[in-house]
Design a protein around this motif. Structure first.
Motif, PDB file in Angstrom:
ATOM      1  N   ILE A  33       0.823  -1.214   0.056  1.00 19.82           N
ATOM      2  CA  ILE A  33      -0.120  -0.089  -0.044  1.00 19.82           C
ATOM      3  C   ILE A  33       0.892   0.979  -0.037  1.00 19.82           C
ATOM      4  CG2 ILE A  33      -1.726   1.214   1.312  1.00 19.82           C
ATOM      5  CD1 ILE A  33      -2.827  -1.285   0.256  1.00 19.82           C
ATOM      6  N   ASN A  34       0.585   2.225  -0.984  1.00 14.00           N
ATOM      7  CA  ASN A  34       1.572   3.360  -0.843  1.00 14.00           C
ATOM      8  C   ASN A  34       0.882   4.440  -0.102  1.00 14.00           C
ATOM      9  OD1 ASN A  34      -0.543   4.734  -2.316  1.00 14.00           O
ATOM     10  ND2 ASN A  34       0.288   4.624  -4.072  1.00 14.00           N
ATOM     11  N   GLU A  36      -1.100   6.893  -0.695  1.00  9.98           N
ATOM     12  CA  GLU A  36      -2.121   7.400  -0.839  1.00  9.98           C
ATOM     13  C   GLU A  36      -3.238   6.248  -0.760  1.00  9.98           C
ATOM     14  OE1 GLU A  36      -1.766   8.522  -4.828  1.00  9.98           O
ATOM     15  OE2 GLU A  36      -0.935  10.249  -4.560  1.00  9.98           O
ATOM     16  N   VAL A  38      -3.266   3.120  -2.030  1.00  9.33           N
ATOM     17  CA  VAL A  38      -3.541   2.679  -3.265  1.00  9.33           C
ATOM     18  C   VAL A  38      -2.581   1.196  -3.092  1.00  9.33           C
ATOM     19  CG1 VAL A  38      -3.580   2.307  -5.728  1.00  9.33           C
ATOM     20  CG2 VAL A  38      -4.240   4.414  -4.724  1.00  9.33           C
ATOM     21  N   LEU A  39      -3.209   0.101  -3.589  1.00 11.24           N
ATOM     22  CA  LEU A  39      -2.547  -1.055  -3.863  1.00 11.24           C
ATOM     23  C   LEU A  39      -1.509  -1.009  -4.852  1.00 11.24           C
ATOM     24  CD1 LEU A  39      -1.720  -4.083  -2.359  1.00 11.24           C
ATOM     25  CD2 LEU A  39      -3.597  -4.751  -3.793  1.00 11.24           C
ATOM     26  N   VAL A  40      -0.317  -1.237  -4.710  1.00 10.47           N
ATOM     27  CA  VAL A  40       0.579  -1.120  -5.960  1.00 10.47           C
ATOM     28  C   VAL A  40       1.210  -2.443  -6.055  1.00 10.47           C
ATOM     29  CG1 VAL A  40       1.001   1.499  -5.835  1.00 10.47           C
ATOM     30  CG2 VAL A  40       2.630   0.185  -4.506  1.00 10.47           C
ATOM     31  N   HIS A 321       4.561   2.833   3.889  1.00  6.96           N
ATOM     32  CA  HIS A 321       3.898   3.325   2.812  1.00  6.96           C
ATOM     33  C   HIS A 321       4.219   4.483   2.021  1.00  6.96           C
ATOM     34  CE1 HIS A 321       0.214   1.643   5.327  1.00  6.96           C
ATOM     35  NE2 HIS A 321       0.767   0.452   4.573  1.00  6.96           N
TER      36      HIS A 321
END
Length: 439
Positions: A33-34, A36, A38-40, A321
């Motif tokens: 998870i970053n 923001e 969002v799963l990257v 993150h």
């Protein structure tokens, strides 16, 4: 047979392993998870797939009679050695080492599976050679160990290569190899590392010349010291042969260790890359290279300290993150866990690993034949070393060597190897009351 198998499963061992794998998958997900939200990364999906494969292999191994592996163990060892040779020349580079085989995103690290092959092969040798003279047995066992260690060091992968030392020491200790022989391996290994890093420590951290360290950085002086030490060692051997005096034995013992360490440190300097040696010393003073080799330790300690008592909460860690932690799903998974679960979570994790080590020790005590005892001892050494070094590494009290945390770190090869090891332990435990039969 099935009823006996299920009744003999070590459920504490199994539950601790499943708990650690579940935690590992959860925090591999968190590491993807970053900032923001969002799963990257889809690493957690790959880890689930590898877990399913590993769990199936574990069950198959547990149902098999491990004693049937004895007659084929040396063939498996030779096969894996050949694979390592192939990997050295045709494998692909990952993190500075040519240690992987595969196509595209699919890959496997043969050096991980070599750990199991080495344990099985060395266990067979130690059992078959029980009547041999201790020195001969010890020397041949070292030769077996040097095959995988040498091939893996050529990749170069110092972390994985170093795992074979504790496996060797644990197994040989259980095989009643004299402790003074085992200390040769231990002391030589420690001195080799010290002699290899001292020249870099002098230039990068101390930043002033030390005459005694200059011996290690000047090739002519190193050869001179090595020759003198080897000469004294030879005199000790001759003195012990002709005069049978104990002090000649100890002269040979200590100067032999010193000579091997001098030669070994030179080999390390040739095989290992500068950044790998830098990792061995930067834990002394991470701030000596805060944006280089010291970055990992600084960020890892920051993450662990930020967790305080109860942690910031699942998926709430800032260090991971914000992508401050490199290799956060593999080598530094414990840092993420500690930041999000805190000191209390760390204690739970420690207890789970401690329970696994205790259960393996229990299996060793309960088994009724030497072959299974040696196998379980090797697995104990492997898990113990991985846990101690990885946790010590992320806390900044041990050098960074790229050793993953068993069952938690992302990596299919490592997880498959660990599940194979657990399957072997289950097979040993379910047949601990059997009498050893001729195969």
């Amino acid at each position: 047979m099935k009823i006996r198998f299920f009744s003999s499963i070590d459920y504490i061992l199994l539950l601790c392993v499943l708990l650690l794998i579940t935690i590992g998958i959860a925090f591999i997900y968190s590491s993807g998870i970053n900032s923001e939200g969002v799963l990257v990364s889809n690493e957690y999906i790959k880890q689930i797939v590898w877990f399913c494969i590993g769990f199936s292999v574990m069950i198959i191994m547990a149902l098999m009679d491990y004693r049937k592996l004895e007659r084929y163990s040396h063939y498996f060892f030779i096969f894996m050695a050949a694979i390592l040779v192939y990997t050295r020349f045709f494998g692909r580079y990952v993190n500075g080492a040519r240690s992987w085989l595969g196509i595209g995103d699919l890959g496997i690290q043969p050096s991980e599976l070599m750990k199991i092959a080495f344990i099985l092969c060395l266990a067979r040798f130690l059992e078959k050679s029980s009547a041999e003279k201790p020195m001969k047995r010890f020397v041949l066992a070292i030769c077996i160990m040097m095959v995988p260690m040498g091939l893996i060091l050529l990749q170069p992968d110092l972390g994985t290569a170093s795992v074979f030392l504790p496996i060797f020491l644990f197994m040989c200790f259980m095989a009643d190899v004299p402790v003074r022989y085992l200390m040769i391996v231990f002391l030589t290994g420690m001195l080799t590392i010290v002699f290899a890093v001292l020249p870099i420590w002098e230039t990068e951290i101390l930043r002033k010349s030390v005459p005694i360290i200059h011996v290690l950085s000047n090739i002519k002086l190193r050869i001179l010291v090595f020759s003198a030490s080897l000469g004294i060692c030879i005199i000790g051997i001759l003195g012990n042969m002709f005069f049978k005096k104990k002090y000649y034995y100890w002269i040979t013992y200590f100067f032999g260790i010193f000579s091997c360490a001098i030669a070994g440190s030179w080999c390390c300097g040739k095989v290992l890359k500068p950044y790998q040696i830098a990792r061995l010393i930067v834990f002394i003073d991470p701030n000596s290279d805060p944006r280089g080799a010291g970055w990992n330790i600084i960020q890892s300690k920051t993450a662990i300290g930020a967790g305080t008592l109860f942690g910031r909460g699942f998926m709430q860690g800032s260090q991971s993150h914000l992508r401050f932690l490199p290799q956060q799903s593999t080598d530094f998974i414990f840092s993420i866990f500690s930041e999000e679960m805190g000191f209390v979570g760390g204690i739970v994790l420690f207890c789970a690993f401690f329970a696994i080590l205790i259960r393996i020790t229990h299996i060793i005590r309960q088994t009724n034949n030497s072959y299974s005892c040696y196998i379980a001892s090797g697995i104990l050494g492997m898990f113990f070393f991985h846990f101690i070094v990885n946790v010590g590494m992320v806390m900044g009290i041990m050098p960074i060597t790229g050793i993953p945390l068993p069952f938690l770190s992302y990596g299919g090869s490592a997880l498959l190897t660990n599940m194979l090891a657990i399957g072997l332990l289950m097979s040993i435990n379910s047949r601990r009351l059997d009498f050893k039969t001729t195969l």
